[in-house]
Design a protein around this motif. Structure first.
Motif, PDB file in Angstrom:
ATOM      1  N   TRP A   1      10.178   6.794 -14.718  1.00 47.34           N
ATOM      2  CA  TRP A   1       9.644   5.544 -15.261  1.00 47.34           C
ATOM      3  C   TRP A   1      10.724   4.723 -15.957  1.00 47.34           C
ATOM      4  CZ3 TRP A   1       5.635   3.383 -13.431  1.00 47.34           C
ATOM      5  CH2 TRP A   1       4.557   4.147 -12.969  1.00 47.34           C
ATOM      6  N   ALA A   2      11.679   5.397 -16.587  1.00 45.75           N
ATOM      7  CA  ALA A   2      12.783   4.663 -17.216  1.00 45.75           C
ATOM      8  C   ALA A   2      13.630   3.958 -16.159  1.00 45.75           C
ATOM      9  CB  ALA A   2      13.642   5.615 -18.037  1.00 45.75           C
ATOM     10  N   SER A   3      13.859   4.613 -15.017  1.00 48.92           N
ATOM     11  CA  SER A   3      14.647   3.990 -13.943  1.00 48.92           C
ATOM     12  C   SER A   3      13.889   2.819 -13.330  1.00 48.92           C
ATOM     13  CB  SER A   3      14.991   5.029 -12.874  1.00 48.92           C
ATOM     14  OG  SER A   3      13.827   5.498 -12.216  1.00 48.92           O
ATOM     15  N   ILE A   4      12.573   2.910 -13.224  1.00 46.43           N
ATOM     16  CA  ILE A   4      11.776   1.785 -12.722  1.00 46.43           C
ATOM     17  C   ILE A   4      11.877   0.602 -13.678  1.00 46.43           C
ATOM     18  CG2 ILE A   4       9.403   0.991 -12.391  1.00 46.43           C
ATOM     19  CD1 ILE A   4       8.779   3.548 -10.983  1.00 46.43           C
ATOM     20  N   THR A   5      11.779   0.876 -14.980  1.00 40.94           N
ATOM     21  CA  THR A   5      11.884  -0.192 -15.968  1.00 40.94           C
ATOM     22  C   THR A   5      13.273  -0.822 -15.944  1.00 40.94           C
ATOM     23  OG1 THR A   5      10.295   0.997 -17.359  1.00 40.94           O
ATOM     24  CG2 THR A   5      11.557  -0.755 -18.398  1.00 40.94           C
ATOM     25  N   GLY A   6      14.309   0.011 -15.894  1.00 41.74           N
ATOM     26  CA  GLY A   6      15.667  -0.511 -15.823  1.00 41.74           C
ATOM     27  C   GLY A   6      15.930  -1.262 -14.531  1.00 41.74           C
TER      28      GLY A   6
ATOM     29  N   SER B   1      16.243  -2.794  -0.736  1.00 45.09           N
ATOM     30  CA  SER B   1      15.392  -1.867  -1.490  1.00 45.09           C
ATOM     31  C   SER B   1      14.723  -0.855  -0.577  1.00 45.09           C
ATOM     32  CB  SER B   1      14.332  -2.650  -2.271  1.00 45.09           C
ATOM     33  OG  SER B   1      14.915  -3.490  -3.239  1.00 45.09           O
ATOM     34  N   LEU B   2      14.149  -1.320   0.525  1.00 45.44           N
ATOM     35  CA  LEU B   2      13.412  -0.420   1.407  1.00 45.44           C
ATOM     36  C   LEU B   2      14.346   0.529   2.159  1.00 45.44           C
ATOM     37  CD1 LEU B   2      10.769  -2.952   2.734  1.00 45.44           C
ATOM     38  CD2 LEU B   2      10.369  -1.049   1.177  1.00 45.44           C
ATOM     39  N   VAL B   3      15.534   0.025   2.550  1.00 47.88           N
ATOM     40  CA  VAL B   3      16.520   0.920   3.160  1.00 47.88           C
ATOM     41  C   VAL B   3      16.972   1.963   2.142  1.00 47.88           C
ATOM     42  CG1 VAL B   3      18.868   1.046   4.079  1.00 47.88           C
ATOM     43  CG2 VAL B   3      17.306  -0.708   4.906  1.00 47.88           C
TER      44      VAL B   3
ATOM     45  N   PHE C   1       0.848  -1.199   0.000  1.00 50.53           N
ATOM     46  CA  PHE C   1       0.000   0.000   0.000  1.00 50.53           C
ATOM     47  C   PHE C   1       0.880   1.243   0.000  1.00 50.53           C
ATOM     48  CE2 PHE C   1      -2.326   3.409   2.036  1.00 50.53           C
ATOM     49  CZ  PHE C   1      -3.603   3.315   1.499  1.00 50.53           C
ATOM     50  N   ILE C   2       1.942   1.222   0.808  1.00 51.56           N
ATOM     51  CA  ILE C   2       2.839   2.378   0.920  1.00 51.56           C
ATOM     52  C   ILE C   2       3.719   2.524  -0.316  1.00 51.56           C
ATOM     53  CG2 ILE C   2       4.867   3.218   2.170  1.00 51.56           C
ATOM     54  CD1 ILE C   2       3.556   2.147   4.732  1.00 51.56           C
ATOM     55  N   THR C   3       4.387   1.438  -0.726  1.00 54.54           N
ATOM     56  CA  THR C   3       5.373   1.556  -1.812  1.00 54.54           C
ATOM     57  C   THR C   3       4.724   1.835  -3.161  1.00 54.54           C
ATOM     58  OG1 THR C   3       5.389  -0.874  -1.969  1.00 54.54           O
ATOM     59  CG2 THR C   3       7.126   0.161  -0.663  1.00 54.54           C
ATOM     60  N   ASP C   4       3.624   1.142  -3.489  1.00 55.35           N
ATOM     61  CA  ASP C   4       2.956   1.446  -4.752  1.00 55.35           C
ATOM     62  C   ASP C   4       2.291   2.815  -4.707  1.00 55.35           C
ATOM     63  OD1 ASP C   4       3.564  -0.999  -6.098  1.00 55.35           O
ATOM     64  OD2 ASP C   4       1.643  -0.812  -7.143  1.00 55.35           O
ATOM     65  N   GLY C   5       1.817   3.204  -3.521  1.00 58.69           N
ATOM     66  CA  GLY C   5       1.276   4.550  -3.376  1.00 58.69           C
ATOM     67  C   GLY C   5       2.338   5.611  -3.580  1.00 58.69           C
ATOM     68  N   MET C   6       3.562   5.337  -3.117  1.00 54.31           N
ATOM     69  CA  MET C   6       4.664   6.274  -3.327  1.00 54.31           C
ATOM     70  C   MET C   6       5.006   6.406  -4.810  1.00 54.31           C
ATOM     71  SD  MET C   6       7.264   5.393  -0.188  1.00 54.31           S
ATOM     72  CE  MET C   6       8.503   6.558  -0.798  1.00 54.31           C
TER      73      MET C   6
ATOM     74  N   PHE D   1      15.465   1.630  -6.807  1.00 58.84           N
ATOM     75  CA  PHE D   1      15.299   0.923  -5.541  1.00 58.84           C
ATOM     76  C   PHE D   1      13.877   0.401  -5.356  1.00 58.84           C
ATOM     77  CE2 PHE D   1      19.238   2.921  -3.677  1.00 58.84           C
ATOM     78  CZ  PHE D   1      19.829   1.725  -3.317  1.00 58.84           C
ATOM     79  N   ILE D   2      12.895   1.234  -5.683  1.00 61.64           N
ATOM     80  CA  ILE D   2      11.506   0.863  -5.387  1.00 61.64           C
ATOM     81  C   ILE D   2      10.897  -0.030  -6.463  1.00 61.64           C
ATOM     82  CG2 ILE D   2      10.223   2.734  -6.560  1.00 61.64           C
ATOM     83  CD1 ILE D   2       8.671   3.084  -3.887  1.00 61.64           C
TER      84      ILE D   2
END
Length: 498
Positions: free
Chosen positions: A342-347, A368-370, A305-310, A399-400
């Motif tokens: 979005w490019a960093s998330i994909t990579g 990842s969370l740290v 809930f927190i991470t996808d919301g972020m 990270f996320i």
């Protein structure tokens, strides 16, 4: 040195058709989730609506996406039901792309987006659940690849739309030469509305006509995306034909049955224990579980809930923060932040495919969370540096990016792959994406855009705290399982002696 061991490679070769089908379906999911932001002003012109009216289509998509994730969990998770639902949902997305240019009223457009959102939510739940069911202890690798295709689709969609977007006001009124917004103003509006459905007060100053001659060409973008997406339902249908799941192909034994008879079918095909949400919530099945069983579901859902919301909040408001004090970036420079994110998330998801093979889910999750928390704290401390903000946005996305698939694999492994966790976690992630966007938008509207980084830092701290709690509960849950098995063995021993 081999990148993948023989066991995982053999498992993939045995299930490659199903795996690629689920991956392609998630490409369709990403294609649909990213097109609305860039095209929203052209759709406003097409429907001749105000800025406040058109933002309701964001809410329609997000709300029904959340509803769709729940519906996907209610379906029987058999191969026949799952593939039939995925084929229908991806076909609906292609149809929605094709009919959006025919929606000349904002209410019709909202209905179309609600339909697409429901299909997207069902795709989200079913694809994740089927991959977990298929690969079980090795699912983290393939879930990372699944979510990589979401990012890939989200990158393709704006690229397709960009050549057809209006550079100036796409409704020409009688006095448009006097009061119309400039192309830079319209670019600012697009970036501000790119990821959320709440129109910020400071963008209401730009005059946008609702009556006049419509000159938008955005229809071509949607028709192209419909064609790009059409092979996806065709591929799902081909897989159903290949596995003899359609009535017209049931004259002989299914390939799945022949594999079972020959002994080549993997153990995970049986996947006992996977049921719908109704089975998961059956009081008879819930009875006897230790309290840690329910705490694990709650903590896992809270983390996602927190991470996808972020992710949703950051994508929606990073531009607004960048063009406001203290950064005061130019519109064009700030407009690139969303693409960088979005490019960093994909990579990052591409990198996590390999990392998930090398390291355990728990180790990757804690890193990842740290990392997410440290990046947000650094951005908060150095909030006046534009260069550091660009770098931090990129690192934060990396990270996320892997948290959702890692949490699915970690929680299902902890709960022995009952299948219920995936539905609960995916629904929690969708709820967080919708709720936190609205919450962050509300805070920024009333307290100022400078609160953006604070709104990201506080949830990141809670996310890490909840995961540390989950690790503690994990050890207790293992002890409870061990005690339960010993108790069962002792009670059964006298019976075997008799």
């Amino acid at each position: 040195m081999k990148l993948v061991d023989e066991r995982v490679w053999s498992l993939f070769k045995r299930n490659w058709q199903q795996t690629f089908t689920y991956w392609s379906v998630f490409f369709s999911f990403g294609l649909c989730i990213a097109f609305l932001g860039p095209t929203i002003l052209d759709l406003r012109c097409q429907t001749q609506s105000t800025l406040q009216q058109i933002t309701w289509v964001f809410f329609a998509q997000q709300f029904f996406l959340l509803l769709g994730t729940g519906i996907g969990g209610l379906l029987k998770p058999t191969r026949m039901f799952s593939l039939s639902a995925l084929c229908s949902c991806t076909l609906i997305i292609s149809i929605v792309f094709a009919i959006i240019p025919l929606c000349y009223h904002v209410a019709l457009l909202s209905v179309a987006m609600a339909l697409a959102g429901t299909a997207m939510g069902m795709i989200d739940t079913i694809s994740n659940l089927q991959l977990v069911k298929l690969y079980q202890k090795d699912s983290a690798i393939f879930l990372q690849a699944l979510h990589f295709f979401t990012g890939l689709g989200a990158l393709v969609s704006p690229l397709v739309a960009d050549p057809f977007l209006a550079e100036d006001n796409c409704i020409l009124g009688a006095n448009w030469t006097v009061n119309s917004s400039s192309s830079s103003d319209l670019q600012h509006l697009r970036s501000s509305l790119g990821g959320h459905g709440v129109a910020l007060p400071n963008i209401s100053q730009y005059p946008l006509h609702t009556e006049g001659v419509i000159i938008t060409r955005v229809s071509y973008a949607f028709w192209i995306m419909a064609l790009i997406n059409f092979p996806v339902p065709a591929g799902v249908l081909a897989l159903m034909c290949h596995e003899r799941l359609l009535p017209c192909f049931r004259s002989g034994p299914r390939l799945l049955d022949r594999d079972s008879l020959s002994g080549t079918n993997p153990e995970v095909e049986s996947a006992k224990g996977h049921g719908s949400v109704f089975d998961c919530c059956n009081p008879a099945k819930l009875h006897g579980h230790p309290p840690t069983f329910f705490i694990i579901h709650a903590l896992g859902g809270a983390i996602l809930f927190i991470t996808d919301g972020m992710i949703g909040a950051y994508a929606g408001f990073v531009y607004t923060y960048a063009v406001s004090p203290p950064l005061l970036m130019g519109h064009k420079t700030a407009g690139g932040l969303n693409s960088v994110f979005w490019a960093s998330i994909t990579g990052g998801r591409l990198a996590f495919i390999y990392l998930s093979y090398k390291y355990t889910s728990s180790r990757l999750l804690i890193c990842s969370l740290v990392g997410v928390m440290l990046v947000q704290c650094l951005l908060l401390l150095f909030s006046t540096s534009s260069i550091l903000f660009f770098i931090g946005t990129c690192v934060f996305g990396m990270f996320i990016s892997g948290v959702l698939p890692l949490m699915l694999a970690f929680t299902e492994d902890l709960l022995d792959y009952k299948g219920c966790a995936t539905t609960i976690l995916v629904t929690s992630a969708s709820a967080g994406e919708m709720v936190l966007q609205q919450l962050v938008g509300f805070v920024m509207n009333h307290q100022g855009s400078y609160t953006f980084l604070l709104c990201c830092t506080i949830p990141s701290i809670f996310g890490l705290f909840f995961f540390l709690q989950l690790l503690y509960v994990k050890s207790n849950h293992r002890n409870c399982q061990t005690d339960s098995h010993l108790s069962t063995a002792m009670t059964e021993k006298p019976k075997t002696g008799i």
